[in-house]
Design an enzyme around this catalytic site. Structure first.
Site, PDB file in Angstrom:
ATOM      1  N   THR A  69       9.082  -6.832  -6.589  1.00 16.28           N
ATOM      2  CA  THR A  69       7.813  -6.329  -6.479  1.00 16.28           C
ATOM      3  C   THR A  69       6.845  -7.465  -5.744  1.00 16.28           C
ATOM      4  OG1 THR A  69       5.685  -5.357  -7.692  1.00 16.28           O
ATOM      5  CG2 THR A  69       6.537  -7.247  -8.622  1.00 16.28           C
ATOM      6  N   LYS A  73       9.092  -7.991  -1.596  1.00 11.58           N
ATOM      7  CA  LYS A  73       9.753  -6.578  -1.261  1.00 11.58           C
ATOM      8  C   LYS A  73      10.417  -6.779   0.226  1.00 11.58           C
ATOM      9  CE  LYS A  73       7.375  -3.402  -4.167  1.00 11.58           C
ATOM     10  NZ  LYS A  73       6.566  -2.367  -4.354  1.00 11.58           N
ATOM     11  N   ASN A  94      12.825  -2.497  -2.904  1.00 11.24           N
ATOM     12  CA  ASN A  94      12.204  -2.975  -4.400  1.00 11.24           C
ATOM     13  C   ASN A  94      13.296  -2.719  -5.618  1.00 11.24           C
ATOM     14  OD1 ASN A  94      12.637   0.109  -4.390  1.00 11.24           O
ATOM     15  ND2 ASN A  94      11.415  -0.012  -6.119  1.00 11.24           N
ATOM     16  N   ASP A 109      10.443   3.143  -4.190  1.00 13.21           N
ATOM     17  CA  ASP A 109       9.134   3.200  -4.531  1.00 13.21           C
ATOM     18  C   ASP A 109       8.741   4.781  -3.802  1.00 13.21           C
ATOM     19  OD1 ASP A 109       8.238   1.149  -5.808  1.00 13.21           O
ATOM     20  OD2 ASP A 109       7.951   0.030  -3.918  1.00 13.21           O
ATOM     21  N   GLY A 133      -3.449   0.101   2.829  1.00 11.59           N
ATOM     22  CA  GLY A 133      -2.339  -1.154   2.643  1.00 11.59           C
ATOM     23  C   GLY A 133      -0.931  -0.813   3.294  1.00 11.59           C
ATOM     24  N   ALA A 137       4.816  -1.163  -0.723  1.00 14.67           N
ATOM     25  CA  ALA A 137       4.641   0.081  -1.173  1.00 14.67           C
ATOM     26  C   ALA A 137       4.121   1.031  -0.048  1.00 14.67           C
ATOM     27  CB  ALA A 137       3.585   0.114  -2.447  1.00 14.67           C
ATOM     28  N   ASN A 157      -5.582  -1.374   7.078  1.00 14.51           N
ATOM     29  CA  ASN A 157      -4.912  -2.682   6.452  1.00 14.51           C
ATOM     30  C   ASN A 157      -5.807  -3.661   7.085  1.00 14.51           C
ATOM     31  OD1 ASN A 157      -2.447  -3.505   4.916  1.00 14.51           O
ATOM     32  ND2 ASN A 157      -2.220  -4.924   6.568  1.00 14.51           N
ATOM     33  N   ASP A 161      -3.141  -9.151   8.303  1.00 17.63           N
ATOM     34  CA  ASP A 161      -1.947  -8.677   8.293  1.00 17.63           C
ATOM     35  C   ASP A 161      -1.534  -7.331   9.515  1.00 17.63           C
ATOM     36  OD1 ASP A 161      -0.943 -10.143   6.411  1.00 17.63           O
ATOM     37  OD2 ASP A 161      -1.746  -8.939   4.868  1.00 17.63           O
ATOM     38  N   GLY A 253      -1.053   5.782 -11.124  1.00 21.17           N
ATOM     39  CA  GLY A 253       0.159   5.285 -10.687  1.00 21.17           C
ATOM     40  C   GLY A 253       1.471   5.490 -11.675  1.00 21.17           C
TER      41      GLY A 253
END
Length: 287
Positions: A69, A73, A94, A109, A133, A137, A157, A161, A253
């Site tokens: 995690t 990953k 993962n 995932d 994101g 994931a 994002n 990044d 989740g």
């Protein structure tokens, strides 16, 4: 004479932080229910920069496999002997299976997410999706949604990044039939009126930071929007509370966690666990 074998079959999770990860609860409940008395799930905090050492330890202890995690990953890819085609496309792993020292990596995932989406009776086909994101994931979910026929995927994002987000968008645009775009996440993100599905694929809101929520203009969350969080602990997050307040359909989740954990167990043991047992154990501990 009855065979005496006290050797433990070890699996677990590498993460940082790791203390809040509830995987051990559902995995060991499944092992007990399946009669796998000497299977153990270890929750292991591995600092960034120490993953190579952790992988060496996995091999030395002959662990059957491991979950990875945050933040491992993507970094773990360099230590694997074989990677599934879907994980290569996603660019993240993962779940690892240790076959006598040979490490095979896969991404469960996205598969767990899609099963959770189906259980909520949501089809991504022809839909416009926003994913917050672009980490492990987010990458897995994005690829699975594209393969399931999503019409358009927006990756939101942080600019720091940017390369990670742009690489995901490039994969979606060149390797799938969906159309994708990257939106730098600066300030409160306004959900487009044409969006059908909004997904938080970040760790924002994960225990112990249970009061945190993604920077979204929640006034743009509409009743006809479907809102999905990937955070399993707590199951009901401030992000989902904002969706609920505005009449949107939402999903926790928990389902994704249970589904991908069931896939992991099958990969490690060759047997299918009872997901109802796993869900019951999760609810008893997390609520």
């Amino acid at each position: 004479m009855k065979e005496q074998n006290f050797l433990d079959n070890l699996v677990g999770v590498f993460g940082h932080p790791a203390a809040e990860n509830p995987g051990v609860v559902i995995q060991e409940a499944a092992f007990k229910d399946m009669g796998l008395e000497r299977w153990r799930f270890l929750t292991i905090d591995v600092d960034p920069g120490k993953l190579e050492d952790a992988i060496a330890g996995l091999k030395a202890m002959k662990m059957k496999g491991i979950n990875c995690t945050l933040p491992h990953k993507i970094e773990v890819l360099k230590y694997l002997d074989e990677i599934s085609p879907s994980a290569k496309l996603i660019g993240a792993v993962n779940t690892i299976v240790n076959d006598n020292g040979r490490l095979f990596g896969d991404s469960t995932d996205g598969k767990g997410f899609m099963e959770s989406l189906r259980n909520a009776q949501i089809s991504p086909e022809g839909k416009r999706v926003v994913i917050l994101g672009a980490g492990g994931a987010g990458r897995a979910i994005g690829v699975e949604l594209a393969m399931a026929g999503a019409q358009h995927i927006t990756i939101v994002n942080i600019p720091q990044d940017e390369k990670m987000a742009e690489s995901l968008v490039d994969i979606l645009n060149t390797k799938t039939k969906t159309k994708a775009e990257y939106i730098p996440w600066t300030g409160d993100y306004k959900v487009p009126a044409e969006a059908h599905i909004l997904i938080n694929a970040t760790p924002i809101g994960l225990y112990p930071n249970v009061d945190d929520k993604p920077n979204v203009d929640y006034e743009t969350v509409r009743p006809d929007l479907f809102v999905q969080d990937v955070i399993p602990n707590p199951a009901f997050t401030p992000f989902l509370d904002e969706a609920k307040k505005r009449g949107a359909r939402w999903n926790t989740g928990m389902g994704m966690l249970i589904n991908q954990a069931a896939i992991n167990i099958k990969m490690w043991t060759g047997k299918d666990p009872d997901k109802e047992v796993m869900t019951k154990a999760f609810k008893e501990v997390i609520g």
